[in-house]
Design an enzyme around this catalytic site. Structure first.
Site, mmCIF file in Angstrom:
data_model
loop_
_atom_site.group_PDB
_atom_site.id
_atom_site.type_symbol
_atom_site.label_atom_id
_atom_site.label_comp_id
_atom_site.label_asym_id
_atom_site.label_seq_id
_atom_site.Cartn_x
_atom_site.Cartn_y
_atom_site.Cartn_z
ATOM 1 N N GLU A 238 0.828 -1.199 0.000
ATOM 2 C CA GLU A 238 0.000 0.000 0.000
ATOM 3 C C GLU A 238 0.868 1.257 0.000
ATOM 4 O O GLU A 238 1.901 1.293 0.660
ATOM 5 C CB GLU A 238 -0.911 -0.010 1.232
ATOM 6 N N CYS B 98 3.391 -6.160 15.959
ATOM 7 C CA CYS B 98 2.662 -5.341 16.946
ATOM 8 C C CYS B 98 1.181 -5.726 16.885
ATOM 9 O O CYS B 98 0.587 -5.735 15.807
ATOM 10 C CB CYS B 98 2.840 -3.853 16.644
ATOM 11 N N CYS C 35 5.124 -7.650 7.773
ATOM 12 C CA CYS C 35 6.107 -7.195 8.765
ATOM 13 C C CYS C 35 6.307 -8.293 9.793
ATOM 14 O O CYS C 35 5.353 -8.950 10.206
ATOM 15 C CB CYS C 35 5.605 -5.926 9.451
ATOM 16 N N CYS D 22 -1.603 -3.683 14.907
ATOM 17 C CA CYS D 22 -1.293 -3.271 13.534
ATOM 18 C C CYS D 22 -1.728 -4.334 12.526
ATOM 19 O O CYS D 22 -1.367 -5.511 12.662
ATOM 20 C CB CYS D 22 0.203 -3.022 13.413
ATOM 21 N N CYS E 224 -6.391 0.143 5.932
ATOM 22 C CA CYS E 224 -4.980 0.489 5.936
ATOM 23 C C CYS E 224 -4.729 1.468 7.060
ATOM 24 O O CYS E 224 -4.389 2.610 6.850
ATOM 25 C CB CYS E 224 -4.646 1.088 4.589
ATOM 26 N N CYS F 262 3.549 8.265 1.167
ATOM 27 C CA CYS F 262 3.879 7.336 2.248
ATOM 28 C C CYS F 262 4.167 5.973 1.619
ATOM 29 O O CYS F 262 3.311 5.408 0.936
ATOM 30 C CB CYS F 262 2.695 7.251 3.205
HETATM 31 N N1 SAH Z 1 7.023 -0.236 11.074
HETATM 32 C C1 SAH Z 1 7.221 1.146 11.267
HETATM 33 C C2 SAH Z 1 6.572 2.007 10.212
HETATM 34 C C3 SAH Z 1 5.214 1.629 9.711
HETATM 35 S S1 SAH Z 1 3.879 1.770 10.810
HETATM 36 C C4 SAH Z 1 6.775 1.565 12.640
HETATM 37 O O1 SAH Z 1 6.146 0.781 13.332
HETATM 38 O O2 SAH Z 1 7.117 2.687 13.023
HETATM 39 C C5 SAH Z 1 3.580 3.527 10.893
HETATM 40 C C6 SAH Z 1 2.907 3.985 12.203
HETATM 41 O O3 SAH Z 1 1.541 3.556 12.272
HETATM 42 C C7 SAH Z 1 3.586 3.440 13.445
HETATM 43 O O4 SAH Z 1 3.756 4.442 14.414
HETATM 44 C C8 SAH Z 1 2.594 2.396 13.900
HETATM 45 O O5 SAH Z 1 2.744 2.077 15.235
HETATM 46 C C9 SAH Z 1 1.270 3.050 13.570
HETATM 47 N N2 SAH Z 1 0.126 2.131 13.556
HETATM 48 C C10 SAH Z 1 0.107 0.831 13.186
HETATM 49 N N3 SAH Z 1 -1.136 0.320 13.319
HETATM 50 C C11 SAH Z 1 -1.921 1.307 13.788
HETATM 51 C C12 SAH Z 1 -3.314 1.397 14.143
HETATM 52 N N4 SAH Z 1 -4.126 0.352 14.048
HETATM 53 N N5 SAH Z 1 -3.776 2.596 14.587
HETATM 54 C C13 SAH Z 1 -2.954 3.662 14.685
HETATM 55 N N6 SAH Z 1 -1.649 3.627 14.377
HETATM 56 C C14 SAH Z 1 -1.127 2.469 13.937
HETATM 57 FE FE1 SF4 Z 2 5.466 -3.696 11.776
HETATM 58 FE FE2 SF4 Z 2 3.056 -2.653 12.120
HETATM 59 FE FE3 SF4 Z 2 4.692 -2.901 14.210
HETATM 60 FE FE4 SF4 Z 2 5.250 -1.064 12.292
HETATM 61 S S1 SF4 Z 2 3.484 -1.082 13.670
HETATM 62 S S2 SF4 Z 2 6.673 -2.526 13.260
HETATM 63 S S3 SF4 Z 2 4.466 -2.167 10.467
HETATM 64 S S4 SF4 Z 2 3.839 -4.598 13.001
#
Ligand code: SAH
Ligand code: SF4
Length: 388
Positions: A110, A140, A136, A143, A359, A129
């Site tokens: 994406e 987390c 990944c 996510c 997304c 972006c």
């Molecule tokens: N992997 C990297 C970059 C991609 S994620 C990272 O984790 O920083 C980009 C941002 O979106 C990160 O701060 C992540 O924690 C946040 N993010 C992921 N899932 C989310 C969600 N469901 N709601 C809000 N922020 C989210």
């Molecule tokens: Fe990976 Fe999502 Fe965690 Fe970023 S927030 S490190 S994309 S699992």
């Protein structure tokens, strides 16, 4: 006894399976060499490069100023672009364009392109972006990308080409050109370190985007932060903190088990000193999980120590997770605590977004931000991140 069967590769198999080099990954010398091998002078390579970055140029066929034999020669020897747009969706009254980009092996990532108007002292900007990985491995739990697991990392050309496609999409809608790039899409940029650094260098080089207008967001891959700080690339670093104690962060951002908070804070501080860039701390606010005043106090302590800007992102709901953003009064109390401590805080406003939140993090990274007032309420909308 079985007779071994000899399998011989076809004489040209090696050649056939080696893909042609991607234009975006070739440096200027390599491109001049390729063009030279087709009997053309080096200035043709510069002409090709410039044209390839024009948002209205989608294929070699569109570059009419190149002689036909050169275009035909290049078609056989060069991959003009490594991704195509599989689908496109508009949000925020047409100023946010969400692309699903298909890569050569039919994996998809994406990419989001967003235009924000000039406001106050900040001028108009158009941000792309990008994703650095298909999925990944960090995992987390809040996510959507983390739930996929890791399929593979993108190549540098695939990241650069997401910026080209983002620029083309903006142009189709009368927006752009691209002024900023954020590495906040799918994947962990510092787990795809070579891809991230090679693409940043190319974007800063032939892409013409200043490193100061690029942001890399990381979950906290400490060795990667240390290496990046020594690259001489002054990009903004955003740390996805989300928790101020190791106990909670081990659960929310599992990479913390390998690289706990003390190591992360030390590496982030060193990055800020080495590059002179202000750090950002990202905090995805999850109801009942990291929205207490004890966590807010910990966040204040870390942000002060790093002199970092804080971005609070109310969690976007994802399928299969009971978690979501906290109720309004809890968010307000959390935010009030930060602002009373004198931090610079912005809040990503996800309320005006489209209903489809598939997304989550891409949307969150690009939606308009609002400045926090001292009483914990939100000010008027400002343009999306990042700052330059
Ligand atoms: N992997 C990297 C970059 C991609 S994620 C990272 O984790 O920083 C980009 C941002 O979106 C990160 O701060 C992540 O924690 C946040 N993010 C992921 N899932 C989310 C969600 N469901 N709601 C809000 N922020 C989210
Ligand atoms: Fe990976 Fe999502 Fe965690 Fe970023 S927030 S490190 S994309 S699992």
């Amino acid at each position: 006894m079985t007779t071994p069967i000899e399998v011989r590769p076809a004489p040209d198999a090696g050649h056939r399976h080696k893909p042609a080099p991607a234009l975006s990954a070739l440096d200027d010398d390599a491109l001049a060499e390729l063009v030279g091998a087709l009997g053309e002078p080096p200035w043709r390579a510069r002409q090709l490069r410039q044209a390839a970055w024009q948002p209205y140029v989608a294929s070699l066929d569109d570059i009419r100023q190149l002689p036909t034999p050169l275009r035909e020669g290049l078609m056989a020897r060069l991959r003009f672009i490594t991704a195509t747009v599989a689908s496109e969706r508009l949000a925020d009254r047409g100023t946010t364009i969400k692309l699903l980009c298909a890569l050569g092996d039919s994996q998809t990532v994406e990419t989001v392109a967003m235009e924000s108007p000039a406001r106050g002292t900040s001028s108009r900007r158009a941000t792309v972006c990008v994703s650095t990985q298909v999925g990944c491995a960090i995992g987390c739990p809040f996510c959507a990308t983390g739930r996929m697991g890791l399929r593979r990392s993108c190549t540098p050309a695939e990241v650069i080409d997401q910026v080209r496609l983002g620029g083309q999409a903006l142009h189709r809608h009368g927006l752009g050109p691209v002024t900023h790039v954020v590495y906040m899409g799918m994947g962990e940029p510092l787990a795809a370190y070579e891809t991230t650094v090679a693409s940043l260098r190319a974007l800063a080089g032939h892409g013409g985007i200043s490193p100061r207008r690029m942001t890399v967001s990381t979950s906290g891959v400490v060795p990667g932060i240390r290496r990046l700080g020594a690259e001489g690339l002054p990009v903004t670093l955003a740390i996805s903190l989300h928790a101020a104690t190791d106990e909670l962060r081990d659960r929310l951002v599992p990479v913390n088990r390998a690289h706990p908070l003390d190591a992360l804070i030390a590496a982030a501080g060193a990055y800020g000193r080495a590059t002179g860039r202000r750090l950002s701390l990202e905090w995805c606010l999850i109801g009942g999980v990291n929205d207490g005043l004890d966590q807010a106090t910990g966040l204040v302590r870390i942000a002060r120590r790093l002199r970092a800007h804080v971005n609070v992102i109310p969690m976007n709901r994802i399928e299969g997770s009971p978690w979501g953003p906290p109720p309004a009064d809890v968010s307000r109390a959390f935010l009030r605590h930060l602002s009373q401590a004198g931090l610079t805080v912005t809040v990503r406003d996800t309320r005006g977004g489209e209903a489809d939140a598939a997304c989550g993090q891409l949307r969150a990274s690009l939606e308009p931000r609002r400045q926090l007032r001292p009483d914990g309420t939100l000010g008027p909308q400002r343009s999306g991140r990042p700052r330059s």
